[in-house]
Design a protein around this motif. Sequence first.
Motif, PDB file in Angstrom:
ATOM      1  N   GLU A 517       0.817  -1.222   0.000  1.00 55.16           N
ATOM      2  CA  GLU A 517       0.000   0.000   0.000  1.00 55.16           C
ATOM      3  C   GLU A 517       0.845   1.264   0.000  1.00 55.16           C
ATOM      4  O   GLU A 517       0.410   2.307  -0.491  1.00 55.16           O
ATOM      5  N   GLY A 518       2.018   1.153   0.594  1.00 59.08           N
ATOM      6  CA  GLY A 518       2.867   2.337   0.681  1.00 59.08           C
ATOM      7  C   GLY A 518       4.150   2.008   1.405  1.00 59.08           C
ATOM      8  O   GLY A 518       4.491   0.835   1.643  1.00 59.08           O
ATOM      9  N   TYR A 519       4.865   3.058   1.777  1.00 58.18           N
ATOM     10  CA  TYR A 519       6.166   2.880   2.408  1.00 58.18           C
ATOM     11  C   TYR A 519       6.334   3.886   3.538  1.00 58.18           C
ATOM     12  O   TYR A 519       5.727   4.965   3.529  1.00 58.18           O
ATOM     13  N   GLU A 520       7.163   3.504   4.491  1.00 59.92           N
ATOM     14  CA  GLU A 520       7.585   4.449   5.524  1.00 59.92           C
ATOM     15  C   GLU A 520       9.035   4.819   5.273  1.00 59.92           C
ATOM     16  O   GLU A 520       9.901   3.933   5.127  1.00 59.92           O
ATOM     17  N   ALA A 564       7.060  11.200  -5.860  1.00 59.43           N
ATOM     18  CA  ALA A 564       6.533  11.872  -7.049  1.00 59.43           C
ATOM     19  C   ALA A 564       7.321  11.474  -8.291  1.00 59.43           C
ATOM     20  O   ALA A 564       6.742  11.276  -9.378  1.00 59.43           O
ATOM     21  N   GLU A 565       8.638  11.337  -8.169  1.00 58.27           N
ATOM     22  CA  GLU A 565       9.454  10.934  -9.313  1.00 58.27           C
ATOM     23  C   GLU A 565       9.143   9.500  -9.725  1.00 58.27           C
ATOM     24  O   GLU A 565       9.050   9.183 -10.923  1.00 58.27           O
ATOM     25  N   LEU A 566       8.985   8.579  -8.734  1.00 55.58           N
ATOM     26  CA  LEU A 566       8.631   7.200  -9.058  1.00 55.58           C
ATOM     27  C   LEU A 566       7.261   7.130  -9.734  1.00 55.58           C
ATOM     28  O   LEU A 566       7.062   6.350 -10.677  1.00 55.58           O
ATOM     29  N   THR A 567       6.325   7.952  -9.261  1.00 58.45           N
ATOM     30  CA  THR A 567       4.987   7.962  -9.862  1.00 58.45           C
ATOM     31  C   THR A 567       5.049   8.452 -11.299  1.00 58.45           C
ATOM     32  O   THR A 567       4.379   7.908 -12.185  1.00 58.45           O
ATOM     33  N   ALA A 568       5.850   9.480 -11.524  1.00 57.42           N
ATOM     34  CA  ALA A 568       5.980   9.997 -12.885  1.00 57.42           C
ATOM     35  C   ALA A 568       6.636   8.977 -13.807  1.00 57.42           C
ATOM     36  O   ALA A 568       6.287   8.862 -14.997  1.00 57.42           O
ATOM     37  N   ARG A 573       2.361   1.505 -11.422  1.00 56.67           N
ATOM     38  CA  ARG A 573       2.804   0.803 -10.218  1.00 56.67           C
ATOM     39  C   ARG A 573       2.718   1.672  -8.968  1.00 56.67           C
ATOM     40  O   ARG A 573       2.492   1.173  -7.866  1.00 56.67           O
ATOM     41  N   PHE A 574       2.935   2.987  -9.117  1.00 52.94           N
ATOM     42  CA  PHE A 574       3.106   3.828  -7.919  1.00 52.94           C
ATOM     43  C   PHE A 574       1.990   4.839  -7.676  1.00 52.94           C
ATOM     44  O   PHE A 574       1.991   5.511  -6.645  1.00 52.94           O
ATOM     45  N   ALA A 575       1.041   4.967  -8.614  1.00 53.39           N
ATOM     46  CA  ALA A 575       0.057   6.053  -8.494  1.00 53.39           C
ATOM     47  C   ALA A 575      -0.795   5.946  -7.236  1.00 53.39           C
ATOM     48  O   ALA A 575      -1.270   6.954  -6.709  1.00 53.39           O
ATOM     49  N   ASP A 576      -1.004   4.710  -6.729  1.00 54.30           N
ATOM     50  CA  ASP A 576      -1.869   4.547  -5.556  1.00 54.30           C
ATOM     51  C   ASP A 576      -1.090   4.358  -4.260  1.00 54.30           C
ATOM     52  O   ASP A 576      -1.696   4.165  -3.197  1.00 54.30           O
ATOM     53  N   LEU A 577       0.238   4.387  -4.330  1.00 54.28           N
ATOM     54  CA  LEU A 577       1.031   4.156  -3.125  1.00 54.28           C
ATOM     55  C   LEU A 577       1.176   5.442  -2.317  1.00 54.28           C
ATOM     56  O   LEU A 577       1.125   6.553  -2.854  1.00 54.28           O
ATOM     57  N   THR A 578       1.385   5.281  -1.002  1.00 54.92           N
ATOM     58  CA  THR A 578       1.546   6.417  -0.090  1.00 54.92           C
ATOM     59  C   THR A 578       2.928   6.382   0.545  1.00 54.92           C
ATOM     60  O   THR A 578       3.613   5.349   0.524  1.00 54.92           O
TER      61      THR A 578
END
Length: 750
Positions: A517-520, A564-568, A573-578
């Motif tokens: 779901e995301g990362y810390e 933001a860079e990974l999402t771009a 893969r990354f648009a929904d991660l937090t």
Amino acid sequence: MTRIYLVAGAIATAIYLLGPTTAMYDAIGASCVVAILLGIRLNRPAKPLPWYLMAAGQAAWVAGDLFYDLPDLIHTDPPASDLAYLTAYPLLIIGLALLVHSRRPTRDTPGLIDSAIVMLGLGLLSWVLVADPIVDDTSISWLDRAIAAAYPAGDILLLALVVRLVSVPGSRSPAFRLLVAALIPLIVADTVFAMEAGTSYATMLDVLWLSSYLLWGAAALHPTMAQLSTPSGVRTAPFTAQRLVALGAAVLVAPVLLVAQLTDGLHVDTWTIVLGASILSILVVARMAFNIEEIRSTARQRDQLRADLFHEASHDALTGMANGPYMRQQIGAALRRGRRDGSSVGLLVVDVDEFDQVNDRFGHGIGDLVLRAVAQRLRGLVRDVDVVGRLGGDQFVILLDSVASDHDAMILAAHLLPTINQPVDVAGRLIPVTASIGATTSMDGGTEPDQLLHEANVAIRRAKISGRGRIEVFDNRLRSELEERTAIETDLCAALTGGRISLHYQPVVAVHTEIVEGYEAQLRWDHPERGLLGPEAFLPIAATSDLICELDRWTIREATRELAELTAADPERFADLTISVSISGRTLASPTLIEDVVDALNASRLAPHRLTIGITEMALVDVPNAMLPLSALRHAGVFVSIDDFGTGRTPVGQIQHLPADAIKIHSTLINSEEPGARDLLALLVNASHGSGLLVVAEGVEDVGQLIDLRLLECDSAQGLYSASPDPTDDPVIVHPSVRGAPRLRIVPDQ
């Protein structure tokens, strides 16, 4: 009414001058008496007696005018007119004297001396020019000479009262100016008449006498007449240049008369001049003596004021102790003496434990009384040579002059602590009080006051960490720790600006789907000597200063930028991660927190809901008004989580009031094998869900824990993965069912 009276009087005077009649003259004089009585009735002065006496004096003068116009009374022995005129003088003099006395707020010795000098100078001049020739005139009887001399004598006394009236401090109202103006033409006219020039200047003298009547009546009619008997708040009138000129002229009267005797043959009684000059000299000496005493008094007042200002600037208003800046001066002076004498200086810092709770429970008024009681105890326990001060808040400092070692400071601290740690009785209520004491001793001549205070405060913090109500000495061990901490802080600042700080990430997965779901984000420090350091090696040190705020600000900015860079680069893969960033309590209390978060989101163009700001449960308790910034973050669209939940003091029942979107349960509870641990975990999950909060389990290490969390309906788990910190390595997935983990610097749970 005053203007009407003056205009009517001026018209009557003009009519009199066109065709002088005694009736018109006497009518103008009688109008003065009526005006004074009417003024008393209308204006109601607080002390009317002076005005009644002045009205009686003016009535006597009017009677004298009437008698003067009656031939039968003129030739009586003595003439009735002279008796009436001379009766007017004491009435007017007493009335004016009472008026002067009522205007004087206190005993005005300088003004009295100044008035006496001027009066004596003018009186001496009037006596020589007017009265003395009359007294020496043997062609008339002694009674006539006495009567003739009484006029200038009365005028001299009136003149003295004019001078005194002007010299007394008080308002210069229109009524005051009218009254002074009324006395001047009267004295001038009497003086000219007494010098036997009356025949030549009869018309002019009538105008002066009539003017005196009118001005006196106008002064009584004016509304400010009542203020003439009101004392002013000024103790003495200022010594102006005009007063100096008047005094100088009065003192010079005697020598000028002697010069006139030598050059123009003026008849002067030498003994009169000698007596007058002697009295003037005595008065001048008295005035000088009073001036010297005034200067001394002013100097004493200035010194006292300076001492009061110094005490106010250097002492604490609440306790009366020396304040922080003054204590630093005292510490500096003691250190300088120590360098000269080769002795050591000790310092004890006393900090009242949990004083904020005293204010919260009992109010600031009770808190102030507690601080006063602690201050009183300290003053009663220290030695006479020691200095006690209040640094501010609930912290006190004791300066120990000439101590042999840390042991001496420790002995005094041990002597203080039992007495300080006694409850304070405030209005029958016992307020519990404990204090922690930090002790330190100057080690060499180069120690500075701020360094000594810093060492004592370091010892205080160690005492509070150890359990409060304790004594801690800043010894070589603490000194080494402080030096190491200072070195780490310095290196950490350099690492932050030199690019040696980086972010590693731990995945957060959904418990039921096992999808990331995301990362810390977690900090790592690439130390040039010690290698890659985890946050536990440097964050506790950074948390003791504002350096932690810089690190948290950098972490928020970098984490949002990288996501933001990974999402771009790979939106699918990354648009929904937090991304989650934990911040310290000091950062939470920073006034720029919201601005920093918004700036980071704007710079990275990351949606606010993709950022989670985490704070520990202890920070939530320790930071005053923590709810405000957390609510502001949520209002800005940022998610908020309470990290390390289960280690603090938040009751389960308070979960519903937390300003958060999720709680992260600490790994100690997740991994605990204590009886009841699973039930407590289930209680936390159910309570959180009932309050609308998501639940994230920290430190999940194996599949068994994951399955157990799934049974408990926990939402997410963190710590399932381990991998190399090298960003070029693919992540090593522990559980084969997890898919789609991105290429990041993934680290194991700490």
